[in-house]
Design a protein around this motif. Structure first.
Motif, PDB file in Angstrom:
ATOM      1  N   ASP A   2       0.816  -1.217   0.000  1.00 11.62           N
ATOM      2  CA  ASP A   2       0.000   0.000   0.000  1.00 11.62           C
ATOM      3  C   ASP A   2       0.851   1.269   0.000  1.00 11.62           C
ATOM      4  OD1 ASP A   2      -2.256  -1.619  -0.043  1.00 11.62           O
ATOM      5  OD2 ASP A   2      -2.347  -1.690   2.149  1.00 11.62           O
ATOM      6  N   LEU A   3       1.018   1.918   1.138  1.00  6.65           N
ATOM      7  CA  LEU A   3       1.763   3.168   1.201  1.00  6.65           C
ATOM      8  C   LEU A   3       3.226   2.957   0.814  1.00  6.65           C
ATOM      9  CD1 LEU A   3       1.708   6.167   1.830  1.00  6.65           C
ATOM     10  CD2 LEU A   3       2.234   5.607   4.204  1.00  6.65           C
ATOM     11  N   TRP A   4       3.795   1.827   1.201  1.00  5.44           N
ATOM     12  CA  TRP A   4       5.174   1.529   0.848  1.00  5.44           C
ATOM     13  C   TRP A   4       5.328   1.367  -0.661  1.00  5.44           C
ATOM     14  CZ3 TRP A   4       8.846   2.413   4.161  1.00  5.44           C
ATOM     15  CH2 TRP A   4       8.579   2.331   5.515  1.00  5.44           C
ATOM     16  N   ASP A   5       4.321   0.785  -1.314  1.00  8.73           N
ATOM     17  CA  ASP A   5       4.367   0.652  -2.765  1.00  8.73           C
ATOM     18  C   ASP A   5       4.320   2.018  -3.450  1.00  8.73           C
ATOM     19  OD1 ASP A   5       4.522  -2.109  -2.707  1.00  8.73           O
ATOM     20  OD2 ASP A   5       2.347  -2.368  -2.819  1.00  8.73           O
ATOM     21  N   VAL A   6       3.487   2.898  -2.943  1.00  9.10           N
ATOM     22  CA  VAL A   6       3.413   4.252  -3.494  1.00  9.10           C
ATOM     23  C   VAL A   6       4.746   4.971  -3.305  1.00  9.10           C
ATOM     24  CG1 VAL A   6       2.299   6.502  -3.264  1.00  9.10           C
ATOM     25  CG2 VAL A   6       0.925   4.410  -3.162  1.00  9.10           C
TER      26      VAL A   6
END
Length: 63
Positions: free
Chosen positions: A31-35
């Motif tokens: 999620d945020l880490w992927d972004v």
């Protein structure tokens, strides 16, 4: 000598650190880490594209 080293290698080292951070964030989570990984890994590509489309240098023709 040291001043010349940093003049040449500052931007490549910063791009390497940003890329490493992007690769680590891609491995850490979702999620945020992927972004975060997409954003940080796109920075070197944007820099390459900028200098490919609008190169800098001497505009005078060499005779």
């Amino acid at each position: 000598m040291t001043n010349r080293f940093w003049h040449i290698w500052t931007i490549p080292l910063l791009l390497a650190i940003v890329s490493l951070g992007g690769l680590i964030s891609a491995l850490v989570g979702n999620d945020l880490w992927d972004v975060l990984s997409w954003l940080t890994l796109s920075i070197p590509l944007l820099v390459i594209g900028r200098f490919w489309l609008w190169p800098q240098g001497n505009k005078k023709a060499v005779k």
